[in-house]
Design a protein around this motif. Sequence first.
Motif, PDB file in Angstrom:
ATOM      1  N   SER A  17     -33.567   4.881 -26.220  1.00  0.00           N
ATOM      2  CA  SER A  17     -33.717   6.251 -25.731  1.00  0.00           C
ATOM      3  C   SER A  17     -32.627   7.141 -26.300  1.00  0.00           C
ATOM      4  O   SER A  17     -31.525   7.161 -25.815  1.00  0.00           O
ATOM      5  N   THR A  18     -32.963   7.819 -27.387  1.00  0.00           N
ATOM      6  CA  THR A  18     -32.012   8.731 -28.001  1.00  0.00           C
ATOM      7  C   THR A  18     -31.993  10.012 -27.181  1.00  0.00           C
ATOM      8  O   THR A  18     -33.022  10.628 -26.972  1.00  0.00           O
ATOM      9  N   PRO A  19     -30.820  10.416 -26.682  1.00  0.00           N
ATOM     10  CA  PRO A  19     -30.757  11.624 -25.874  1.00  0.00           C
ATOM     11  C   PRO A  19     -31.006  12.867 -26.721  1.00  0.00           C
ATOM     12  O   PRO A  19     -30.658  12.898 -27.901  1.00  0.00           O
ATOM     13  N   ALA A  26     -29.663  22.748 -36.403  1.00  0.00           N
ATOM     14  CA  ALA A  26     -30.302  22.393 -37.672  1.00  0.00           C
ATOM     15  C   ALA A  26     -29.762  21.043 -38.170  1.00  0.00           C
ATOM     16  O   ALA A  26     -30.521  20.214 -38.678  1.00  0.00           O
ATOM     17  N   ARG A  27     -28.452  20.809 -37.997  1.00  0.00           N
ATOM     18  CA  ARG A  27     -27.848  19.530 -38.401  1.00  0.00           C
ATOM     19  C   ARG A  27     -28.482  18.375 -37.643  1.00  0.00           C
ATOM     20  O   ARG A  27     -28.800  17.337 -38.209  1.00  0.00           O
ATOM     21  N   TRP A  28     -28.641  18.548 -36.340  1.00  0.00           N
ATOM     22  CA  TRP A  28     -29.242  17.504 -35.509  1.00  0.00           C
ATOM     23  C   TRP A  28     -30.675  17.236 -35.956  1.00  0.00           C
ATOM     24  O   TRP A  28     -31.094  16.080 -36.063  1.00  0.00           O
ATOM     25  N   GLN A  29     -31.416  18.307 -36.230  1.00  0.00           N
ATOM     26  CA  GLN A  29     -32.820  18.158 -36.638  1.00  0.00           C
ATOM     27  C   GLN A  29     -32.938  17.409 -37.966  1.00  0.00           C
ATOM     28  O   GLN A  29     -33.798  16.541 -38.119  1.00  0.00           O
ATOM     29  N   VAL A  30     -32.046  17.715 -38.913  1.00  0.00           N
ATOM     30  CA  VAL A  30     -32.056  17.013 -40.196  1.00  0.00           C
ATOM     31  C   VAL A  30     -31.708  15.536 -39.989  1.00  0.00           C
ATOM     32  O   VAL A  30     -32.352  14.646 -40.553  1.00  0.00           O
ATOM     33  N   ALA A  31     -30.699  15.272 -39.175  1.00  0.00           N
ATOM     34  CA  ALA A  31     -30.297  13.891 -38.892  1.00  0.00           C
ATOM     35  C   ALA A  31     -31.431  13.123 -38.219  1.00  0.00           C
ATOM     36  O   ALA A  31     -31.708  11.968 -38.566  1.00  0.00           O
ATOM     37  N   MET A  32     -32.112  13.759 -37.277  1.00  0.00           N
ATOM     38  CA  MET A  32     -33.224  13.107 -36.581  1.00  0.00           C
ATOM     39  C   MET A  32     -34.377  12.836 -37.542  1.00  0.00           C
ATOM     40  O   MET A  32     -34.991  11.767 -37.509  1.00  0.00           O
ATOM     41  N   GLU A  33     -34.651  13.775 -38.426  1.00  0.00           N
ATOM     42  CA  GLU A  33     -35.717  13.575 -39.405  1.00  0.00           C
ATOM     43  C   GLU A  33     -35.373  12.418 -40.345  1.00  0.00           C
ATOM     44  O   GLU A  33     -36.222  11.593 -40.669  1.00  0.00           O
ATOM     45  N   LEU A  34     -34.112  12.344 -40.752  1.00  0.00           N
ATOM     46  CA  LEU A  34     -33.666  11.241 -41.605  1.00  0.00           C
ATOM     47  C   LEU A  34     -33.801   9.912 -40.862  1.00  0.00           C
ATOM     48  O   LEU A  34     -34.303   8.927 -41.415  1.00  0.00           O
ATOM     49  N   TYR A  35     -33.401   9.890 -39.599  1.00  0.00           N
ATOM     50  CA  TYR A  35     -33.537   8.665 -38.798  1.00  0.00           C
ATOM     51  C   TYR A  35     -35.008   8.255 -38.677  1.00  0.00           C
ATOM     52  O   TYR A  35     -35.364   7.093 -38.858  1.00  0.00           O
ATOM     53  N   LEU A  93     -27.827   5.001 -38.249  1.00  0.00           N
ATOM     54  CA  LEU A  93     -28.341   6.344 -37.951  1.00  0.00           C
ATOM     55  C   LEU A  93     -28.700   6.462 -36.472  1.00  0.00           C
ATOM     56  O   LEU A  93     -28.486   7.509 -35.852  1.00  0.00           O
ATOM     57  N   GLU A  94     -29.232   5.388 -35.910  1.00  0.00           N
ATOM     58  CA  GLU A  94     -29.571   5.379 -34.487  1.00  0.00           C
ATOM     59  C   GLU A  94     -28.306   5.550 -33.647  1.00  0.00           C
ATOM     60  O   GLU A  94     -28.282   6.361 -32.716  1.00  0.00           O
ATOM     61  N   ASP A  95     -27.245   4.814 -33.995  1.00  0.00           N
ATOM     62  CA  ASP A  95     -25.968   4.962 -33.290  1.00  0.00           C
ATOM     63  C   ASP A  95     -25.436   6.385 -33.429  1.00  0.00           C
ATOM     64  O   ASP A  95     -24.931   6.972 -32.467  1.00  0.00           O
ATOM     65  N   LEU A  96     -25.569   6.931 -34.629  1.00  0.00           N
ATOM     66  CA  LEU A  96     -25.121   8.297 -34.891  1.00  0.00           C
ATOM     67  C   LEU A  96     -25.865   9.284 -33.986  1.00  0.00           C
ATOM     68  O   LEU A  96     -25.263  10.187 -33.412  1.00  0.00           O
ATOM     69  N   MET A  97     -27.170   9.091 -33.824  1.00  0.00           N
ATOM     70  CA  MET A  97     -27.967  10.006 -32.995  1.00  0.00           C
ATOM     71  C   MET A  97     -27.615   9.834 -31.512  1.00  0.00           C
ATOM     72  O   MET A  97     -27.560  10.820 -30.782  1.00  0.00           O
ATOM     73  N   ILE A  98     -27.376   8.609 -31.081  1.00  0.00           N
ATOM     74  CA  ILE A  98     -27.023   8.364 -29.679  1.00  0.00           C
ATOM     75  C   ILE A  98     -25.676   8.996 -29.340  1.00  0.00           C
ATOM     76  O   ILE A  98     -25.491   9.544 -28.259  1.00  0.00           O
ATOM     77  N   THR A 103     -19.923  17.539 -35.505  1.00  0.00           N
ATOM     78  CA  THR A 103     -19.076  17.268 -36.668  1.00  0.00           C
ATOM     79  C   THR A 103     -19.428  15.950 -37.353  1.00  0.00           C
ATOM     80  O   THR A 103     -18.792  15.571 -38.329  1.00  0.00           O
ATOM     81  N   THR A 104     -20.446  15.277 -36.863  1.00  0.00           N
ATOM     82  CA  THR A 104     -20.870  14.004 -37.440  1.00  0.00           C
ATOM     83  C   THR A 104     -21.288  14.201 -38.897  1.00  0.00           C
ATOM     84  O   THR A 104     -21.988  15.157 -39.216  1.00  0.00           O
ATOM     85  N   SER A 105     -20.858  13.276 -39.736  1.00  0.00           N
ATOM     86  CA  SER A 105     -21.224  13.332 -41.153  1.00  0.00           C
ATOM     87  C   SER A 105     -22.281  12.268 -41.443  1.00  0.00           C
ATOM     88  O   SER A 105     -21.999  11.069 -41.411  1.00  0.00           O
ATOM     89  N   ILE A 106     -23.477  12.724 -41.733  1.00  0.00           N
ATOM     90  CA  ILE A 106     -24.599  11.827 -42.010  1.00  0.00           C
ATOM     91  C   ILE A 106     -24.364  11.040 -43.293  1.00  0.00           C
ATOM     92  O   ILE A 106     -24.699   9.869 -43.396  1.00  0.00           O
ATOM     93  N   VAL A 107     -23.734  11.674 -44.266  1.00  0.00           N
ATOM     94  CA  VAL A 107     -23.523  11.031 -45.560  1.00  0.00           C
ATOM     95  C   VAL A 107     -22.648   9.784 -45.439  1.00  0.00           C
ATOM     96  O   VAL A 107     -22.791   8.856 -46.231  1.00  0.00           O
ATOM     97  N   ASP A 108     -21.779   9.731 -44.443  1.00  0.00           N
ATOM     98  CA  ASP A 108     -20.939   8.542 -44.241  1.00  0.00           C
ATOM     99  C   ASP A 108     -21.785   7.290 -44.035  1.00  0.00           C
ATOM    100  O   ASP A 108     -21.398   6.197 -44.463  1.00  0.00           O
ATOM    101  N   VAL A 109     -22.916   7.441 -43.381  1.00  0.00           N
ATOM    102  CA  VAL A 109     -23.804   6.292 -43.155  1.00  0.00           C
ATOM    103  C   VAL A 109     -24.311   5.764 -44.504  1.00  0.00           C
ATOM    104  O   VAL A 109     -24.258   4.569 -44.768  1.00  0.00           O
TER     105      VAL A 109
END
Length: 119
Positions: A17-19, A26-35, A93-98, A103-109
């Motif tokens: 259950s990702t909150p 927009a950052r969150w939406q891009v991260a969620m789409e990537l996940y 990515l799931e941990d990142l979304m949870i 300030t989270t950097s998606i590229v680090d994953v």
Amino acid sequence: GKSFAESKSYTKPSKNSTPLPQKQSARWQVAMELYQTESNYVDILSTVVQLFQHPLEKEEQCGGPILAQEEIKTIFGSITDILDVHTKIKGDLEDLMINWVETTSIVDVILTYPTEIDR
């Protein structure tokens, strides 16, 4: 009757259950789409391995494997290695979304697995 707060069940964030933030950036939406894309990719690769590769290379079946190891390698290449690395990326990515913060950097994953992705 019960109030809305009493009737609503609250669950702690988990792998299932990702909150959802109140207002999705927009950052969150891009991260969620990537996940979600990564999750779909892992599901598809898993299906190919389970429904096609494993049955074709199974040693225990009558008459031995349907295809020789060289043929399996030609058809499926390094799909299991690809599946392994993308399963790890999906988990990260799931941990990142949870644990999302703006300030989270998606590229680090992605940069965590440079040699595995290069295969």
